[in-house]
Scaffold this motif. Structure first.
Motif, PDB file in Angstrom:
ATOM      1  N   ASN A  32       0.918  -1.271  -0.022  1.00 10.72           N
ATOM      2  CA  ASN A  32      -0.098   0.020   0.019  1.00 10.72           C
ATOM      3  C   ASN A  32       0.833   1.416  -0.022  1.00 10.72           C
ATOM      4  O   ASN A  32       1.901   1.251   0.666  1.00 10.72           O
ATOM      5  CB  ASN A  32      -0.844  -0.123   1.247  1.00 10.72           C
ATOM      6  CG  ASN A  32      -2.019   0.784   1.326  1.00 10.72           C
ATOM      7  OD1 ASN A  32      -2.226   1.616   0.071  1.00 10.72           O
ATOM      8  ND2 ASN A  32      -2.992   0.829   2.100  1.00 10.72           N
ATOM      9  N   GLU A  68       0.455   4.151   1.237  1.00 13.51           N
ATOM     10  CA  GLU A  68       0.420   4.900   2.583  1.00 13.51           C
ATOM     11  C   GLU A  68       0.384   3.801   3.597  1.00 13.51           C
ATOM     12  O   GLU A  68      -0.207   2.743   3.592  1.00 13.51           O
ATOM     13  CB  GLU A  68      -0.721   5.886   2.700  1.00 13.51           C
ATOM     14  CG  GLU A  68      -0.571   6.525   4.001  1.00 13.51           C
ATOM     15  CD  GLU A  68      -1.704   7.600   4.062  1.00 13.51           C
ATOM     16  OE1 GLU A  68      -1.695   8.384   4.969  1.00 13.51           O
ATOM     17  OE2 GLU A  68      -2.559   7.744   3.146  1.00 13.51           O
ATOM     18  N   LYS A  69       1.477   3.679   4.425  1.00 18.48           N
ATOM     19  CA  LYS A  69       1.556   2.567   5.382  1.00 18.48           C
ATOM     20  C   LYS A  69       0.703   3.080   6.426  1.00 18.48           C
ATOM     21  O   LYS A  69       0.231   4.033   7.032  1.00 18.48           O
ATOM     22  CB  LYS A  69       2.963   2.660   6.192  1.00 18.48           C
ATOM     23  CG  LYS A  69       3.966   2.095   5.073  1.00 18.48           C
ATOM     24  CD  LYS A  69       4.092   0.581   4.755  1.00 18.48           C
ATOM     25  CE  LYS A  69       5.195   0.447   4.031  1.00 18.48           C
ATOM     26  NZ  LYS A  69       4.919  -0.895   3.463  1.00 18.48           N
ATOM     27  N   VAL A  70      -0.153   1.826   7.029  1.00 24.18           N
ATOM     28  CA  VAL A  70      -1.197   1.777   7.740  1.00 24.18           C
ATOM     29  C   VAL A  70      -0.837   2.369   9.221  1.00 24.18           C
ATOM     30  O   VAL A  70      -1.373   3.189   9.658  1.00 24.18           O
ATOM     31  CB  VAL A  70      -2.031   0.336   8.048  1.00 24.18           C
ATOM     32  CG1 VAL A  70      -2.876   0.265   9.113  1.00 24.18           C
ATOM     33  CG2 VAL A  70      -2.547  -0.103   6.869  1.00 24.18           C
ATOM     34  N   LYS A 130     -11.335   6.160   7.138  1.00 22.87           N
ATOM     35  CA  LYS A 130     -11.723   6.447   5.957  1.00 22.87           C
ATOM     36  C   LYS A 130     -11.346   5.076   5.062  1.00 22.87           C
ATOM     37  O   LYS A 130     -12.038   4.610   4.209  1.00 22.87           O
ATOM     38  CB  LYS A 130     -11.053   7.680   5.137  1.00 22.87           C
ATOM     39  CG  LYS A 130     -11.686   8.145   4.034  1.00 22.87           C
ATOM     40  CD  LYS A 130     -11.037   9.413   3.414  1.00 22.87           C
ATOM     41  CE  LYS A 130     -11.396   9.664   2.192  1.00 22.87           C
ATOM     42  NZ  LYS A 130     -10.580  10.911   1.756  1.00 22.87           N
ATOM     43  N   GLU A 131     -10.223   4.732   5.167  1.00 23.87           N
ATOM     44  CA  GLU A 131      -9.726   3.320   4.708  1.00 23.87           C
ATOM     45  C   GLU A 131     -10.642   2.373   5.116  1.00 23.87           C
ATOM     46  O   GLU A 131     -10.849   1.405   4.084  1.00 23.87           O
ATOM     47  CB  GLU A 131      -8.131   3.093   4.975  1.00 23.87           C
ATOM     48  CG  GLU A 131      -7.703   1.990   4.337  1.00 23.87           C
ATOM     49  CD  GLU A 131      -7.515   2.163   2.744  1.00 23.87           C
ATOM     50  OE1 GLU A 131      -6.812   1.158   2.144  1.00 23.87           O
ATOM     51  OE2 GLU A 131      -7.615   3.364   2.132  1.00 23.87           O
ATOM     52  N   GLU A 147      -7.796   8.757   8.778  1.00 23.60           N
ATOM     53  CA  GLU A 147      -7.468   8.169   7.721  1.00 23.60           C
ATOM     54  C   GLU A 147      -7.844   6.846   7.833  1.00 23.60           C
ATOM     55  O   GLU A 147      -8.151   5.978   6.803  1.00 23.60           O
ATOM     56  CB  GLU A 147      -5.815   8.460   7.370  1.00 23.60           C
ATOM     57  CG  GLU A 147      -5.680   9.976   7.110  1.00 23.60           C
ATOM     58  CD  GLU A 147      -4.218  10.132   7.070  1.00 23.60           C
ATOM     59  OE1 GLU A 147      -3.650  11.094   6.014  1.00 23.60           O
ATOM     60  OE2 GLU A 147      -3.262   9.553   7.780  1.00 23.60           O
ATOM     61  N   LEU A 148      -7.586   6.165   9.138  1.00 22.93           N
ATOM     62  CA  LEU A 148      -7.951   4.566   9.097  1.00 22.93           C
ATOM     63  C   LEU A 148      -9.201   4.337   9.117  1.00 22.93           C
ATOM     64  O   LEU A 148      -9.713   3.593   8.413  1.00 22.93           O
ATOM     65  CB  LEU A 148      -7.422   4.224  10.469  1.00 22.93           C
ATOM     66  CG  LEU A 148      -5.896   3.979  10.692  1.00 22.93           C
ATOM     67  CD1 LEU A 148      -5.586   3.800  11.973  1.00 22.93           C
ATOM     68  CD2 LEU A 148      -5.432   2.798   9.849  1.00 22.93           C
ATOM     69  N   ASP A 207       1.223   4.643   9.671  1.00 26.90           N
ATOM     70  CA  ASP A 207       1.526   6.242   9.367  1.00 26.90           C
ATOM     71  C   ASP A 207       0.164   6.773   9.656  1.00 26.90           C
ATOM     72  O   ASP A 207       0.108   8.209   9.312  1.00 26.90           O
ATOM     73  CB  ASP A 207       2.399   6.665   8.324  1.00 26.90           C
ATOM     74  CG  ASP A 207       3.730   5.904   8.439  1.00 26.90           C
ATOM     75  OD1 ASP A 207       4.374   5.609   9.528  1.00 26.90           O
ATOM     76  OD2 ASP A 207       4.525   5.714   7.491  1.00 26.90           O
ATOM     77  N   MET A 208      -0.900   6.138   9.251  1.00 27.06           N
ATOM     78  CA  MET A 208      -2.051   6.883   9.243  1.00 27.06           C
ATOM     79  C   MET A 208      -2.684   7.552  10.496  1.00 27.06           C
ATOM     80  O   MET A 208      -2.521   6.697  11.506  1.00 27.06           O
ATOM     81  CB  MET A 208      -3.263   5.846   8.684  1.00 27.06           C
ATOM     82  CG  MET A 208      -2.929   5.364   6.980  1.00 27.06           C
ATOM     83  SD  MET A 208      -4.188   4.218   6.771  1.00 27.06           S
ATOM     84  CE  MET A 208      -4.135   4.617   5.141  1.00 27.06           C
ATOM     85  N   THR A 209      -3.446   8.473  10.419  1.00 26.25           N
ATOM     86  CA  THR A 209      -4.154   9.083  11.495  1.00 26.25           C
ATOM     87  C   THR A 209      -5.385   8.401  11.697  1.00 26.25           C
ATOM     88  O   THR A 209      -6.025   7.579  10.986  1.00 26.25           O
ATOM     89  CB  THR A 209      -4.619  10.529  11.322  1.00 26.25           C
ATOM     90  OG1 THR A 209      -5.490  10.503  10.304  1.00 26.25           O
ATOM     91  CG2 THR A 209      -3.296  11.345  11.087  1.00 26.25           C
ATOM     92  N   ASP A 210      -6.278   8.614  12.701  1.00 31.99           N
ATOM     93  CA  ASP A 210      -7.362   7.577  13.291  1.00 31.99           C
ATOM     94  C   ASP A 210      -8.513   7.944  12.130  1.00 31.99           C
ATOM     95  O   ASP A 210      -9.081   7.292  11.580  1.00 31.99           O
ATOM     96  CB  ASP A 210      -7.961   8.161  14.491  1.00 31.99           C
ATOM     97  CG  ASP A 210      -7.165   7.518  15.554  1.00 31.99           C
ATOM     98  OD1 ASP A 210      -6.327   6.536  15.513  1.00 31.99           O
ATOM     99  OD2 ASP A 210      -7.410   8.118  16.812  1.00 31.99           O
TER     100      ASP A 210
END
Length: 95
Positions: free
Chosen positions: A60, A62-64, A74-75, A71-72, A66-69
């Motif tokens: 992926n 964008e590494k999981v 939304k993903e 972004e997580l 590194d995601m904000t809450d």
């Protein structure tokens, strides 16, 4: 990120599992012609593959981690929609 669409689609299919049909045909020579004498169609279920899922996650963009809450979340919603769409497509194929 994996770029080849066919490869990504195949990897996704393996990650979420799928159903397939296996066709076995038996032929016999009769009076100089080859004729189909037996055909067997078997439906098989291929279960989800955690290794394929891990490969998708590892590749992926964008590494999981590194995601904000936000972004997580939304993903998560995006992936749930993809799964739902895949299930709906499977149901259409079965009918």
């Amino acid at each position: 990120m994996l770029k080849n669409k066919k490869l990504v689609d195949a990897l996704y299919k393996k990650a979420v599992g799928f159903e397939t049909e296996e066709v076995t045909e038996e032929y016999q020579e009769k009076e100089g012609d080859i004729a189909l004498i037996k055909k067997k169609v078997t439906k098989k279920t291929v279960p989800p593959d955690i290794t394929a899922l891990k490969m998708i996650m590892d590749n992926n963009e964008e590494k999981v981690s590194d995601m904000t809450d936000e972004e997580l979340e939304k993903e998560k919603q995006r992936l749930l929609m993809l799964l739902k769409k895949g299930e709906e497509d499977d149901k259409k194929c079965r009918v």
